[in-house]
Design an enzyme around this catalytic site. Structure first.
Site, PDB file in Angstrom:
ATOM      1  CB  CYS A  51      -0.902  -0.017   1.247  1.00 52.14           C
ATOM      2  SG  CYS A  51      -1.764   1.526   1.506  1.00 52.14           S
ATOM      3  CD  GLN A 168      -7.929  13.043  -3.566  1.00 53.71           C
ATOM      4  OE1 GLN A 168      -7.277  13.917  -4.113  1.00 53.71           O
ATOM      5  NE2 GLN A 168      -8.520  12.076  -4.238  1.00 53.71           N
TER       6      GLN A 168
END
Ligand code: H2U
Length: 347
Positions: A51, A168
């Site tokens: 990841c 985000q």
């Protein structure tokens, strides 16, 4: 009135965007032989060496993540917005080929070091740390930019590129399109009624009760009267709060609690990690907008009938007008009926 609206086609007005949505409740019974999604029911490991967002791992651009143990923010390695814009005049306002320059920044926020979590699986105190980070980011970016967009794409059905819990933050020097429409409509409402549209709205919903999901001392989650997506939700403060900067400790704690409660109901609805795009809207930072603005979040989940059948915004929606099948009242009832104890906690 909403009884009458539960079985016949009608249109509802979204006063934030100034747009209509077509509601077709009777269409819920139609057969489905189209695309099915793969539901996200996988229990992930706490750490995944492949990841890009796990602590200590190297990101795609070669930067190494620190071994973080609380929310971690980094500059997006592929930012959609660049600082400084370009050095050219905007095009003529009357031109059919109109453009202007834009300056901004894009960041990624890892909500937790634990790869296996999502917001509803975090503790209220861990969600509180995410809220603190949203507030710090908003504070810093609002010094430079007119609009700070905090958001999360969750699940591959919503284009999320990585299963690690993250969101985000994009900030830009001019109001983006949706923000501009909302700003205009909120300002016009204040001018006309001398009142704050979203405060009036939350009070109306608290009176009617039909579209509520969760309510605590400081916050309300509800399916808006004008929702487009089947299980769309709006999260609103009960008092006048214009950005994360206004939040008291009590309001922040109550926000962590209602986020956990309502997002747990989302996961329980179809017993999967419920996909959505969510985002916060704070007042714009380049104008005096506090009187008519109200901080709020919206959640747009694509799932319609099950963990595998998604609502497509295609044909009529792209060409003419947004459309939904089940009514917002039916969606709110289904979500209210889901437990606020997460289905994974009893496995
Ligand atoms: P989404 O899952 O919503 O796509 O957000 C993940 C963001 O993380 C995406 O914008 C960024 C992508 O550009 N990213 C990095 O900046 N570095 C990486 O190593 C992986 C992903």
């Amino acid at each position: 009135m909403t009884n009458l609206l539960s079985d016949v086609s009608h249109r509802r007005y979204n006063p934030l965007l100034g747009e209509w949505v077509l509601v077709s409740p009777h269409r819920g019974k139609r057969p489905w032989q189209g695309q099915e999604e793969s539901p996200d029911t996988e229990v992930k490991p706490s750490y995944d060496e492949k990841c890009y967002l796990c602590p200590g791992n190297t990101r795609i651009g070669g930067h190494e993540n620190p071994k973080y143990d609380s929310p971690y923010v980094f500059a997006n390695d592929f930012p959609a917005l660049q600082q400084g814009g370009f050095d050219a005049h905007a095009s003529d306002e009357d031109s059919l080929l109109r453009y202007n320059s834009v300056s901004g920044e894009a960041r990624v926020i890892c909500f937790s070091p634990d790869h296996s979590k999502s917001l509803p699986l975090l503790t209220p105190s861990e969600i509180g740390s995410v809220i603190d980070t949203w507030r710090e980011q908003e504070k810093e970016l609002s010094q430079k930019y007119a609009w700070v967009q905090i958001f999360e794409n969750k699940g591959s059905a919503m284009g999320c590129s990585n299963p690690h819990p993250h969101g985000q933050i994009w900030a830009q020097d001019q109001l983006p399109t949706e923000a501009s429409k909302i700003d205009e409509n909120l300002a016009a409402y204040l001018k006309k009624k001398n009142s704050n549209l979203l405060l009036d709205y939350v009070n109306l919903e608290l009176e009617q009760k039909e579209r509520l999901i969760d309510v605590n001392d400081h916050w309300v989650t509800l399916v808006p009267f004008w929702a487009c997506w089947p299980y769309e939700i709006m999260l609103l403060p009960r008092a006048h709060v214009t950005s994360f900067q206004d939040l008291s400790v009590e309001q922040k704690d109550a926000l962590a609690s209602i986020l956990k409660q309502t997002l747990t109901r989302y996961d329980n609805l179809f017993k999967c990690s419920f996909p959505y795009s969510m985002g916060w809207r704070s007042n714009p930072f380049d104008r005096d907008a506090k009187e008519y603005w109200q901080l709020h979040a919206v959640f747009f989940p694509p799932l319609l009938r099950s963990a595998t059948v998604k609502k497509f915004m295609v044909g009529y929606e792209m060409l003419a007008e947004a459309q939904r099948d089940i009514t917002p009242e039916q969606a709110a009832l289904r979500l209210r009926e889901c437990s606020d104890k997460h289905y994974l906690s009893s496995l």
